[in-house]
Design a protein around this motif. Sequence first.
Motif, short mmCIF file in Angstrom:
data_model
loop_
_atom_site.label_atom_id
_atom_site.label_comp_id
_atom_site.label_asym_id
_atom_site.label_seq_id
_atom_site.Cartn_x
_atom_site.Cartn_y
_atom_site.Cartn_z
N GLY A 1 0.80 -1.22 0.00
CA GLY A 1 0.00 0.00 0.00
C GLY A 1 0.83 1.27 0.00
O GLY A 1 0.37 2.33 0.43
N MET A 2 2.06 1.17 -0.51
CA MET A 2 2.95 2.32 -0.52
C MET A 2 3.40 2.59 -1.95
O MET A 2 3.16 1.81 -2.87
N MET A 3 4.04 3.72 -2.12
CA MET A 3 4.61 4.09 -3.41
C MET A 3 5.99 4.71 -3.17
O MET A 3 6.15 5.56 -2.29
N SER A 4 6.98 4.24 -3.93
CA SER A 4 8.33 4.77 -3.79
C SER A 4 8.58 5.84 -4.84
O SER A 4 8.03 5.80 -5.94
N LEU A 5 9.42 6.79 -4.48
CA LEU A 5 9.76 7.91 -5.34
C LEU A 5 11.26 7.92 -5.55
O LEU A 5 12.04 7.93 -4.59
N HIS A 6 11.68 7.92 -6.81
CA HIS A 6 13.10 8.00 -7.14
C HIS A 6 13.31 9.18 -8.08
O HIS A 6 12.64 9.28 -9.11
N ALA A 7 14.21 10.07 -7.69
CA ALA A 7 14.46 11.26 -8.50
C ALA A 7 15.95 11.46 -8.68
O ALA A 7 16.74 11.20 -7.76
N GLU A 8 16.33 11.91 -9.85
CA GLU A 8 17.71 12.30 -10.14
C GLU A 8 17.70 13.79 -10.46
O GLU A 8 17.16 14.20 -11.49
N LEU A 9 18.30 14.57 -9.56
CA LEU A 9 18.27 16.03 -9.66
C LEU A 9 19.68 16.58 -9.82
O LEU A 9 20.66 15.92 -9.45
N PRO A 10 19.82 17.80 -10.35
CA PRO A 10 21.13 18.45 -10.36
C PRO A 10 21.68 18.59 -8.94
O PRO A 10 20.90 18.64 -7.96
N ILE A 11 22.99 18.64 -8.81
CA ILE A 11 23.63 18.61 -7.50
C ILE A 11 23.08 19.68 -6.56
O ILE A 11 22.64 19.40 -5.44
#
Length: 491
Positions: free
Chosen positions: A210-220
Motif C-alpha cells: 500500500g505504498m509508493m516509492s519515489l526515485h528522483a535524479e536532480l542536479p547537485i
Amino acid sequence: MSETTIPPAQTPNPENHDGFTAVVKGLETSLAHIEEHGTAEECLTSIARLERAISSLRYHQAALAHQTEINVVHQNATRGNLKQLNRGTAATIALARKTDPHGYREYLENCRILFNDTPHLAAAYSRGEFTEAQMRAILTPLRILKAERRTEFDQLYAKNPRLFANQGTRKISDTVKDFTYAYASDDQCKEQKSAEGQRRIKFTAHPDTGMMSLHAELPIIAGLALKNDIKAKSTSLKAHGDPRTRAQIEADYLASFCTSPDATVPVNMNVALVMTDKTLFLGDRQPAYLDGYGVIAPQYARELVAGKEILNNMTLAEMATTRPPAFIDTLEASIELIRLYTAPGDRELIAMDSTARIFPEKMKKFIRTRDRRCRTPFCDGMIEEIDHVTQACLGGHTCVVNADGRCKFCNQAKETPGWQEIVISRGPHRMKIATGMGPTYHSTAPPATGFAHQPYPQCMSEADWVRSFEDWLNRPPDTGSSPPDIEDIPA
C-alpha cells in the motif's frame, strides 16, 4: 502423520574444500574452542583475523581472474577472433564465483589496473589490508586516469601507507577522487555538468504494502538544497515536540509541496562548498568538496560559484578581461564566501571554542565541514549529531578539539558502558576509540583540502602565496596589477 526430520548440524564436508582441506580443517579446529567458550575480546580478535584472511583470498581471486583474462585473450588471438579478445571472460568468472555477471567487466578492468599499474596497492591487498569493497572503491575512480597517473598515485600511497586507515568505502572513494579530479580534463568535467540534462523522476507503486516509492535524479545544487531544507524542517519540528518520527516528517513535508496549495519550494539555498582560494581565483586544479555530496572537479566548482563556464586555468585577471563587470557584482551579491583558515604546517582547520554546554550553530557547521562524514571508523554515514568526544559530564570542554560529527546510530553506540574516546592529536584531529571489549581504533579527520595531510615545509610556500595575494587585494584598483600566479609560489 509425517514428521519433518531436522538433520544434525555438521561441519562442511572436507571433500568440498579440495586442496584447501588441511587449511580449513586446521582453522576449524583452532576456532572451535573460541566459538564455544571465547571471551568477547577473543571473538572480536578472531573475527578481525578472519576478515584479513578473507581479504587475502579475494586478492588471489582477483589474480586468478586477471590470469584467466590473459589466457582468454591469447586463445582468441590465436583463433583469429580479434573483435573482442576477452569476450566471455567476465561471464565465466561470475559463474565460478556463483554471482550475477553484471559488473564483472568493470571488475576485470580493476584487476588490470591493480596488477599492471598499482603494485603497492596490490601488495597491501594480498596482506589483507583492504576488503574487496574497499579495493573497488580505490580502483574505480582511477579508471579515468592514464597509466602513469595511476602509478603516481600508487607511489604516493607507498609513502603514505595509512592513507585509507579505518575509512569506509565512501571516504576512500572521496580520497581517491581528490587526486583524480586534479587531472580531469575539461571534457570530463563538461560531461559531469551535462549530466544535469538527464534529471528525471520515477514513481513505483507497491500494491502489496500500500505504498509508493519515489526515485528522483536532480542536479547537485537543487538536490542538496532540497535535502538540506527537508532535514532542517524535520529537525525543527521534532525539537518542538512533533510526535512523528523524523522519517515521517520528511516524507510528509516532501509530499506537501505537491498536495498543499500553500506550500512553497525554498528559495534561499544554503550549500557548503569547500575549496581553496587558489582554486576559486587562480584556476588551480585542487578539487573542491561539496558538503553532503563529495569531491567535485575544480572547474565545475568554479562554475557553480560563477554561474558560467570557466576553463581549467583561467585566473581572476583573465576573468576580468573576458567577463563583464556585472559578473563580479553578481558573484559578490549571490555568494557568501566564508574564510576557514588552516593551521601552520598542515591542512587542518584551526580550532574555535565556546563556554556553552550546547555547541553553537557556527561551531556545528565548522565541525561538519572538518569531519565531512561520521567519525566512527569504517562508517560512511552523514553527520546528524555533533557530540563531545569526552562527555561534558566527565569534564569535556565545548570546543572543536573535543567535538566530532556522528551519525545517529554511532552516537548512540558510543553510550555503551565501557566505551571510551579521547583526542590524541589536534592537527590532524585524531581520536582513539576503545569499545570496552578489547580492540581499539583510531579516527582521523580528513584534510580540509587535498587527499593527504601535508608536511610542514608545504606551509611556508602556502603562507607566502597567501600574503602576496592579500597584498594584491588591498592595493588601489587603479594600479593595474595582476594577482600572483601559481608559479609565484616559492619552491
